[in-house]
Design an enzyme around this catalytic site. Structure first.
Site, PDB file in Angstrom:
ATOM      1  N   TYR A  59       0.831  -1.194   0.000  1.00  0.00           N
ATOM      2  CA  TYR A  59       0.000   0.000   0.000  1.00  0.00           C
ATOM      3  C   TYR A  59       0.875   1.257   0.000  1.00  0.00           C
ATOM      4  O   TYR A  59       1.353   1.711   1.045  1.00  0.00           O
ATOM      5  CB  TYR A  59      -0.925   0.024   1.215  1.00  0.00           C
ATOM      6  CG  TYR A  59      -1.872  -1.151   1.320  1.00  0.00           C
ATOM      7  CD1 TYR A  59      -2.209  -1.932   0.214  1.00  0.00           C
ATOM      8  CD2 TYR A  59      -2.443  -1.492   2.539  1.00  0.00           C
ATOM      9  CE1 TYR A  59      -3.080  -3.003   0.326  1.00  0.00           C
ATOM     10  CE2 TYR A  59      -3.330  -2.563   2.649  1.00  0.00           C
ATOM     11  CZ  TYR A  59      -3.635  -3.315   1.540  1.00  0.00           C
ATOM     12  OH  TYR A  59      -4.499  -4.380   1.652  1.00  0.00           O
ATOM     13  N   HIS A 143       0.379 -12.105   1.298  1.00  0.00           N
ATOM     14  CA  HIS A 143      -0.422 -11.178   0.503  1.00  0.00           C
ATOM     15  C   HIS A 143      -0.526 -11.640  -0.949  1.00  0.00           C
ATOM     16  O   HIS A 143       0.466 -11.670  -1.661  1.00  0.00           O
ATOM     17  CB  HIS A 143       0.215  -9.778   0.552  1.00  0.00           C
ATOM     18  CG  HIS A 143      -0.730  -8.673   0.215  1.00  0.00           C
ATOM     19  ND1 HIS A 143      -0.342  -7.362   0.161  1.00  0.00           N
ATOM     20  CD2 HIS A 143      -2.064  -8.680  -0.077  1.00  0.00           C
ATOM     21  CE1 HIS A 143      -1.383  -6.607  -0.143  1.00  0.00           C
ATOM     22  NE2 HIS A 143      -2.439  -7.391  -0.298  1.00  0.00           N
TER      23      HIS A 143
END
Length: 331
Positions: A59, A143
């Site tokens: 992010y 992830h």
């Protein structure tokens, strides 16, 4: 779910359940914000009772972790739960770009490199702790291993298990948009938590039989994210220009969302409040996390989470054919 994971989510519980703050917007996903705006957003979340914060190196190439850490490390550590992710190492680009090319409005001098090896995951965790300014995280997810290569999920979980055994994290799991291959990992006891995006919402119940039921049977917690369907369910009436699955929503899905909104309105419930409440009907779902990019959005989401949803709403949605009967508790 196992006792240690249950204690984590109990720690993050507010009077309105476990509503988490998803950190992608704080990494400038889709639009930039400055540090002061990020601080105000995080402070409003804390003051409103939010105690679960999720982030990732992906992010904003570490920006979300730095911003969240800057706020949380001044707060009592035993009062919040934080999760981050591993699998994408943040490394210098050989050929820097002006801007990141993966959806975040940040400079492109850094890039992402897949690495689910034991060394790569350990390095990812330590890099995350440096950015956060914390000495530990509570939950570490692999992830998007489904986007890397076949077998990446198992390799990632083996690497994560080493960190858990060493006491560096309390719980491990997978964070993904895909349901594929999760059931065997759940049944084999390889995960404590699944963070599942966009696959269990008022518009998509794909994960009900493939993930949520196996999770319930084997004591695995699920964190539902993407419950606003990337925008379409975030307003009282769906906007015609809203997005669904990160793309402009097709007319048929807008019409379906509008039917759901109408039934919600008949019960005096805003559509986003129902969207937040629906996943929590399933006993495997321990929390819902929502991306929040402003103090106003924090206030709105907290108000939706506090909205009482009449029990009669759910069977009416089933009767209208917009929810499967198996997604709603009997009685």
């Amino acid at each position: 779910m196992n006792a240690a994971v249950a204690r984590l989510f109990d720690r993050a519980r507010s009077p309105h359940g476990v509503l988490g703050l998803g950190g992608a917007p704080l990494g400038n996903f889709g639009a930039a914000m400055d540090d002061a705006h990020a601080r105000r957003t995080l402070r409003r979340a804390w003051d409103g009772g939010i105690r679960y914060f999720d982030t990732a190196p992906h992010y904003g190439l570490g920006l979300s972790e730095r911003r969240i850490g800057a706020e949380l490390r001044g707060l009592p550590r035993e009062e919040f739960v934080i999760s981050t992710k591993a699998g994408r190492l943040i490394v210098p680009r050989e050929r820097p770009l002006e801007w990141d090319d993966d959806g975040f409005v940040v400079p492109g001098d850094l890039g992402r490199r897949w690495d689910f090896s034991a060394g790569g995951v350990e390095r990812s965790l330590h890099d995350s702790l440096d950015r956060l300014g914390l000495d530990r995280v509570d939950i570490l997810y692999a992830h998007d291993p489904d986007q890397a290569w076949d077998g990446a999920g198992r390799q990632a979980l083996d690497s994560l298990a080493r960190l858990k055994a060493a006491g560096l994290v309390s719980a491990i799991g997978i964070g993904t948009n895909s349901t594929a291959g999760l059931a065997p990992l759940i049944r084999e006891g390889l995960v404590d938590v699944i963070m599942l995006a966009n696959r269990y919402s008022l518009l998509d119940q794909e994960a009900l039989d493939t993930v949520l039921e196996p999770a319930r049977e084997h004591g695995v917690a699920v964190v539902a994210v993407g419950v606003f369907a990337t925008g379409l369910l975030s307003t009282a009436r769906p906007r015609r220009d809203a997005t669904y699955e990160y793309r402009p929503a097709e007319a048929a899905v807008v019409e379906r969302a509008d039917r759901i909104a109408g039934i919600c309105a008949d019960h005096g419930v805003p559509l986003p409040a129902a969207a937040l409440a629906f996943p929590l009907l399933h006993p495997a779902v321990a929390a819902v996390a929502v991306g929040m990019r402003s103090p106003r959005e924090v206030d709105e989401d907290l108000a939706y989470a506090a909205t009482g949803v009449p029990a009669g709403l759910w069977p009416d949605l089933v009767a209208a054919g917009v929810l499967p009967a198996t997604s709603v508790p009997a009685g």
